[in-house]
Design an enzyme around this catalytic site. Structure first.
Site, mmCIF file in Angstrom:
data_model
loop_
_atom_site.group_PDB
_atom_site.id
_atom_site.type_symbol
_atom_site.label_atom_id
_atom_site.label_comp_id
_atom_site.label_asym_id
_atom_site.label_seq_id
_atom_site.Cartn_x
_atom_site.Cartn_y
_atom_site.Cartn_z
ATOM 1 N N ASP A 13 21.383 -40.782 50.170
ATOM 2 C CA ASP A 13 22.168 -41.808 49.488
ATOM 3 C C ASP A 13 20.905 -42.577 48.674
ATOM 4 O OD1 ASP A 13 23.769 -43.617 48.287
ATOM 5 O OD2 ASP A 13 24.039 -44.925 50.096
ATOM 6 N N GLU A 14 21.108 -43.274 47.503
ATOM 7 C CA GLU A 14 20.160 -43.811 46.532
ATOM 8 C C GLU A 14 19.112 -42.832 46.244
ATOM 9 O OE1 GLU A 14 20.884 -46.689 45.724
ATOM 10 O OE2 GLU A 14 21.467 -48.033 47.390
ATOM 11 N N GLN A 16 18.426 -41.873 43.489
ATOM 12 C CA GLN A 16 17.771 -42.228 42.028
ATOM 13 C C GLN A 16 16.197 -42.521 42.504
ATOM 14 O OE1 GLN A 16 20.102 -43.983 43.357
ATOM 15 N NE2 GLN A 16 19.597 -46.289 43.385
ATOM 16 N N CYS A 70 34.418 -52.961 34.932
ATOM 17 C CA CYS A 70 33.589 -53.741 33.913
ATOM 18 C C CYS A 70 34.161 -55.462 34.434
ATOM 19 C CB CYS A 70 34.200 -53.646 32.386
ATOM 20 S SG CYS A 70 33.288 -54.942 31.272
HETATM 21 C C1 LIG Z 1 20.880 -50.428 37.920
HETATM 22 C C2 LIG Z 1 19.625 -50.362 38.548
HETATM 23 C C3 LIG Z 1 19.820 -50.604 40.010
HETATM 24 N N1 LIG Z 1 18.714 -50.528 40.857
HETATM 25 C C4 LIG Z 1 18.981 -50.768 42.238
HETATM 26 C C5 LIG Z 1 19.892 -51.956 42.878
HETATM 27 C C6 LIG Z 1 20.286 -51.512 43.961
HETATM 28 O O1 LIG Z 1 19.426 -51.837 45.045
HETATM 29 C C7 LIG Z 1 20.296 -49.952 43.919
HETATM 30 C C8 LIG Z 1 21.737 -49.169 43.854
HETATM 31 O O2 LIG Z 1 22.576 -49.447 44.958
HETATM 32 P P1 LIG Z 1 24.008 -49.134 45.117
HETATM 33 O O3 LIG Z 1 24.215 -49.450 46.596
HETATM 34 O O4 LIG Z 1 24.108 -47.866 44.384
HETATM 35 O O5 LIG Z 1 24.706 -50.266 44.228
HETATM 36 O O6 LIG Z 1 19.459 -49.647 42.784
HETATM 37 C C9 LIG Z 1 17.382 -50.488 40.510
HETATM 38 O O7 LIG Z 1 16.520 -50.472 41.360
HETATM 39 N N2 LIG Z 1 17.027 -50.294 39.101
HETATM 40 C C10 LIG Z 1 18.346 -50.294 38.272
HETATM 41 O O8 LIG Z 1 17.955 -50.240 36.974
#
Ligand SMILES: Cc1cn([C@H]2C[C@H](O)[C@@H](COP(=O)(O)O)O2)c(=O)[nH]c1=O
Ligand SMILES: Nc1ncnc2c1ncn2[C@@H]1O[C@H](COP(=O)(O)OP(=O)(O)O)[C@@H](O)[C@H]1O
Length: 116
Positions: A13-14, A16, A70
């Site tokens: 997960d996460e 990104q 949204c």
């Molecule tokens: C858009 C965006 C998000 N984040 C961070 C905010 C949250 O901690 C996670 C996403 O978690 P989720 O469980 O998927 O909602 O990402 C960030 O660091 N930077 C961004 O631009």
């Protein structure tokens, strides 16, 4: 990778927040016959591709794009709009820091006349 040796299914997960080496890790695991399920934000708060997500989307056998609603108009959301002042790409948070917005409502926030 060590932990994955015993597993048939691996969830990440996460995604990104990982670096590009996650792409090789997922490929290697999939090549070994593991089922790899990855979740992550495709775009950051500016609508730019986030971390290794574009490459993960490219190599995935299946992609499910889940969209929030949204908060301003109820249409399908396009981006997590940041509602606090910070330009850092990584800023952990939830409802107090982000709001899902559709493309039209997000573009509205970028207009010079817009006030939060
Ligand atoms: C858009 C965006 C998000 N984040 C961070 C905010 C949250 O901690 C996670 C996403 O978690 P989720 O469980 O998927 O909602 O990402 C960030 O660091 N930077 C961004 O631009
Ligand atoms: N399948 C679902 N059915 C009903 N509510 C859900 C479902 N998935 C998520 N939710 C709601 O959305 C919230 C956020 O889900 P979460 O999995 O944390 O999303 P994300 O990781 O994309 O931010 C959950 O706390 C829950 O209230």
């Amino acid at each position: 990778m060590l932990l994955a040796a015993e597993a048939d299914v691996i969830g990440i997960d996460e995604a990104q927040f990982f670096d590009d080496s996650l792409v090789d890790v997922c490929n290697t695991l999939a090549n070994k016959g593991k089922r790899v399920i990855v979740a992550g934000l495709d775009m950051d708060f500016r609508g730019l591709p986030f971390g290794p997500m574009p490459a993960l989307l490219a190599i995935a056998d299946e992609v499910t794009k889940v969209r929030a609603i949204c908060l301003r108009c109820g249409n399908l959301a396009y981006v997590s709009h940041r509602i606090v002042k910070s330009e850092k790409q990584v800023l952990l948070g939830e409802k107090d820091e982000y709001e899902p917005l559709c493309r039209a409502c997000y573009l509205e926030t970028l207009r010079p006349s817009h006030s939060e």
